[in-house]
Design a protein around this motif. Structure first.
Motif, mmCIF file in Angstrom:
data_model
loop_
_atom_site.group_PDB
_atom_site.id
_atom_site.type_symbol
_atom_site.label_atom_id
_atom_site.label_comp_id
_atom_site.label_asym_id
_atom_site.label_seq_id
_atom_site.Cartn_x
_atom_site.Cartn_y
_atom_site.Cartn_z
ATOM 1 N N SER A 82 0.818 -1.215 0.000
ATOM 2 C CA SER A 82 0.000 0.000 0.000
ATOM 3 C C SER A 82 0.854 1.268 0.000
ATOM 4 C CB SER A 82 -0.931 0.012 1.221
ATOM 5 O OG SER A 82 -0.171 0.107 2.427
ATOM 6 N N ILE A 83 2.111 1.153 0.402
ATOM 7 C CA ILE A 83 3.016 2.309 0.441
ATOM 8 C C ILE A 83 4.001 2.297 -0.718
ATOM 9 C CG2 ILE A 83 4.763 3.538 1.797
ATOM 10 C CD1 ILE A 83 3.489 2.350 4.311
ATOM 11 N N SER A 84 4.582 1.122 -0.985
ATOM 12 C CA SER A 84 5.643 1.035 -1.997
ATOM 13 C C SER A 84 5.169 0.533 -3.347
ATOM 14 C CB SER A 84 6.749 0.104 -1.491
ATOM 15 O OG SER A 84 6.276 -1.235 -1.436
ATOM 16 N N GLY A 85 4.010 -0.104 -3.374
ATOM 17 C CA GLY A 85 3.517 -0.677 -4.616
ATOM 18 C C GLY A 85 3.938 -2.118 -4.815
ATOM 19 N N GLY A 86 4.896 -2.584 -4.019
ATOM 20 C CA GLY A 86 5.390 -3.950 -4.144
ATOM 21 C C GLY A 86 6.552 -4.166 -3.203
ATOM 22 N N GLY A 87 7.379 -5.148 -3.509
ATOM 23 C CA GLY A 87 8.519 -5.450 -2.657
ATOM 24 C C GLY A 87 9.803 -4.864 -3.195
ATOM 25 N N LEU A 88 10.917 -5.556 -2.920
ATOM 26 C CA LEU A 88 12.218 -5.042 -3.323
ATOM 27 C C LEU A 88 12.361 -4.947 -4.833
ATOM 28 C CD1 LEU A 88 14.607 -6.781 -0.775
ATOM 29 C CD2 LEU A 88 13.755 -4.440 -0.739
ATOM 30 N N PHE A 89 11.710 -5.853 -5.576
ATOM 31 C CA PHE A 89 11.805 -5.760 -7.032
ATOM 32 C C PHE A 89 11.187 -4.455 -7.528
ATOM 33 C CE2 PHE A 89 10.005 -6.197 -11.276
ATOM 34 C CZ PHE A 89 11.137 -6.519 -11.987
ATOM 35 N N HIS A 90 10.033 -4.110 -6.981
ATOM 36 C CA HIS A 90 9.357 -2.878 -7.393
ATOM 37 C C HIS A 90 10.225 -1.661 -7.066
ATOM 38 C CE1 HIS A 90 5.631 -0.921 -8.685
ATOM 39 N NE2 HIS A 90 5.833 -0.019 -7.749
ATOM 40 N N ASP A 91 10.999 -1.757 -5.982
ATOM 41 C CA ASP A 91 11.842 -0.647 -5.546
ATOM 42 C C ASP A 91 13.139 -0.578 -6.345
ATOM 43 O OD1 ASP A 91 12.812 1.475 -3.973
ATOM 44 O OD2 ASP A 91 13.801 0.094 -2.604
ATOM 45 N N LEU A 92 13.783 -1.724 -6.585
ATOM 46 C CA LEU A 92 15.116 -1.739 -7.189
ATOM 47 C C LEU A 92 15.124 -2.114 -8.671
ATOM 48 C CD1 LEU A 92 16.898 -3.581 -4.238
ATOM 49 C CD2 LEU A 92 16.860 -1.123 -4.677
ATOM 50 N N GLY A 93 14.126 -2.870 -9.106
ATOM 51 C CA GLY A 93 14.078 -3.327 -10.484
ATOM 52 C C GLY A 93 14.007 -2.235 -11.536
ATOM 53 N N PRO A 94 13.318 -1.110 -11.278
ATOM 54 C CA PRO A 94 13.212 -0.074 -12.324
ATOM 55 C C PRO A 94 14.546 0.405 -12.880
ATOM 56 C CG PRO A 94 11.608 0.366 -10.619
ATOM 57 C CD PRO A 94 12.452 -0.786 -10.123
ATOM 58 N N HIS A 95 15.582 0.504 -12.026
ATOM 59 C CA HIS A 95 16.897 0.923 -12.525
ATOM 60 C C HIS A 95 17.425 -0.066 -13.563
ATOM 61 C CE1 HIS A 95 17.864 4.487 -10.370
ATOM 62 N NE2 HIS A 95 17.891 3.936 -9.175
ATOM 63 N N GLN A 96 17.293 -1.359 -13.250
ATOM 64 C CA GLN A 96 17.825 -2.375 -14.161
ATOM 65 C C GLN A 96 17.036 -2.391 -15.473
ATOM 66 O OE1 GLN A 96 20.287 -3.079 -12.214
ATOM 67 N NE2 GLN A 96 19.146 -2.352 -10.444
ATOM 68 N N LEU A 97 15.719 -2.294 -15.375
ATOM 69 C CA LEU A 97 14.887 -2.309 -16.577
ATOM 70 C C LEU A 97 15.139 -1.063 -17.427
ATOM 71 C CD1 LEU A 97 11.591 -3.626 -14.972
ATOM 72 C CD2 LEU A 97 13.202 -4.912 -16.391
ATOM 73 N N ASP A 98 15.348 0.072 -16.782
ATOM 74 C CA ASP A 98 15.620 1.299 -17.538
ATOM 75 C C ASP A 98 16.950 1.193 -18.282
ATOM 76 O OD1 ASP A 98 14.976 4.195 -18.150
ATOM 77 O OD2 ASP A 98 16.944 4.406 -17.209
ATOM 78 N N LEU A 99 17.948 0.581 -17.643
ATOM 79 C CA LEU A 99 19.230 0.393 -18.325
ATOM 80 C C LEU A 99 19.066 -0.510 -19.547
ATOM 81 C CD1 LEU A 99 21.698 0.000 -15.329
ATOM 82 C CD2 LEU A 99 21.721 1.817 -17.045
ATOM 83 N N MET A 100 18.252 -1.554 -19.411
ATOM 84 C CA MET A 100 18.037 -2.443 -20.554
ATOM 85 C C MET A 100 17.375 -1.693 -21.716
ATOM 86 S SD MET A 100 19.394 -5.291 -19.673
ATOM 87 C CE MET A 100 20.565 -4.273 -18.762
ATOM 88 N N LEU A 101 16.406 -0.840 -21.393
ATOM 89 C CA LEU A 101 15.752 -0.037 -22.430
ATOM 90 C C LEU A 101 16.745 0.918 -23.085
ATOM 91 C CD1 LEU A 101 12.421 0.789 -20.582
ATOM 92 C CD2 LEU A 101 12.660 -0.700 -22.569
ATOM 93 N N ASN A 102 17.617 1.494 -22.264
ATOM 94 C CA ASN A 102 18.622 2.415 -22.787
ATOM 95 C C ASN A 102 19.637 1.694 -23.670
ATOM 96 O OD1 ASN A 102 20.075 4.911 -22.993
ATOM 97 N ND2 ASN A 102 21.476 4.209 -21.413
ATOM 98 N N PHE A 103 20.048 0.522 -23.277
ATOM 99 C CA PHE A 103 21.069 -0.236 -24.012
ATOM 100 C C PHE A 103 20.512 -0.836 -25.308
ATOM 101 C CE2 PHE A 103 23.441 -1.448 -19.849
ATOM 102 C CZ PHE A 103 24.053 -0.211 -19.828
ATOM 103 N N PHE A 104 19.289 -1.379 -25.226
ATOM 104 C CA PHE A 104 18.810 -2.223 -26.326
ATOM 105 C C PHE A 104 17.511 -1.758 -26.992
ATOM 106 C CE2 PHE A 104 20.950 -4.941 -23.124
ATOM 107 C CZ PHE A 104 22.100 -5.219 -23.850
ATOM 108 N N GLY A 105 16.917 -0.688 -26.478
ATOM 109 C CA GLY A 105 15.674 -0.215 -27.080
ATOM 110 C C GLY A 105 14.457 -0.916 -26.499
ATOM 111 N N LYS A 106 13.304 -0.662 -27.107
ATOM 112 C CA LYS A 106 12.060 -1.208 -26.588
ATOM 113 C C LYS A 106 12.037 -2.723 -26.679
ATOM 114 C CE LYS A 106 9.163 2.836 -27.429
ATOM 115 N NZ LYS A 106 7.924 3.353 -28.086
ATOM 116 N N VAL A 107 11.360 -3.333 -25.722
ATOM 117 C CA VAL A 107 11.225 -4.792 -25.680
ATOM 118 C C VAL A 107 10.368 -5.259 -26.851
ATOM 119 C CG1 VAL A 107 10.373 -6.728 -24.313
ATOM 120 C CG2 VAL A 107 11.435 -4.772 -23.182
ATOM 121 N N LYS A 108 10.805 -6.320 -27.513
ATOM 122 C CA LYS A 108 10.034 -6.902 -28.608
ATOM 123 C C LYS A 108 9.270 -8.122 -28.091
ATOM 124 C CE LYS A 108 13.184 -5.414 -32.282
ATOM 125 N NZ LYS A 108 14.036 -5.850 -33.411
#
Length: 203
Positions: free
Chosen positions: A177-203
């Motif tokens: 109710s406060i964070s939206g999820g667990g540690l993945f929701h908190d820390l995962g966005p950085h990793q996913l954003d790097l993947m988008l930056n490196f390789f473009g949109k997911v196919k």
């Protein structure tokens, strides 16, 4: 003469002590005018330690300050939508901590508001500009390590111990109710954003 960006921070907690807060005063044409935290004592202490002219314990009062023309929101995700939309509707650009909001629907409402009011909205995915990741991006863009055909990303993080989960500054990260999820929701966005930056949109 260039306009000075006069920042207000909503949520001057730990994340703003070194990573974000001080930088607003070091960048040319940028200054930090005021900070807000619900705990008035902690807000006053932060302002005194960082030599910031004003502090508030109410976000609406900070947003009504005529000196402020841009807002950094560093509260837990549960209040991101409310504060971001309020700032955007007042015509202020918003720098928003990640994760952007509690869920995709909430994030979409923030984006729609930014578009409607023609205001800049930036999420705190700052790692793209760190030297290590810029080097990786350069190697990929120049094909220095060959053609990339597949990406397999694994990210490991130890589970929080029962003792850590009793700490208020930690426990909220796994309260949906406060964070939206667990540690993945908190820390995962950085990793996913790097993947988008490196390789473009997911196919």
């Amino acid at each position: 003469m260039k306009e000075i960006i006069r920042w207000g921070i909503i949520g001057c907690g730990n994340v703003t002590e070194k990573k974000s807060g001080p930088a607003f005063k070091k960048v040319p044409q940028s200054t930090l005018v005021a900070v807000m935290r619900r705990n008035a004592g902690k807000a006053a202490d932060y302002a005194a330690r960082h030599a910031i002219p004003k502090w508030y314990s109410d976000a609406d009062e900070l947003l009504a300050d005529p000196e402020i023309n841009a807002v950094y929101i560093a509260t837990p995700p549960s209040t991101h939508e409310r504060y971001a939309i309020a700032a955007l509707e007042k015509g202020m650009p918003v720098y928003l901590e990640k994760p952007m909001s509690l869920n995709a629907e909430s994030a979409a409402r923030i984006v729609e508001t930014a578009k409607r009011h023609q205001q800049k909205l930036s999420i705190a995915h700052y790692r793209r500009e760190q030297p290590l990741f810029k080097k990786v991006k350069s190697l990929l863009d120049t094909n220095s390590i060959g053609e990339i055909r597949c990406v397999n990303m694994r990210y490991y993080k130890a589970a929080l111990s029962p003792e850590r989960l009793t700490e208020p500054g930690v426990a909220w990260r796994v309260d949906q109710s406060i964070s939206g999820g667990g540690l993945f929701h908190d820390l995962g966005p950085h990793q996913l954003d790097l993947m988008l930056n490196f390789f473009g949109k997911v196919k």
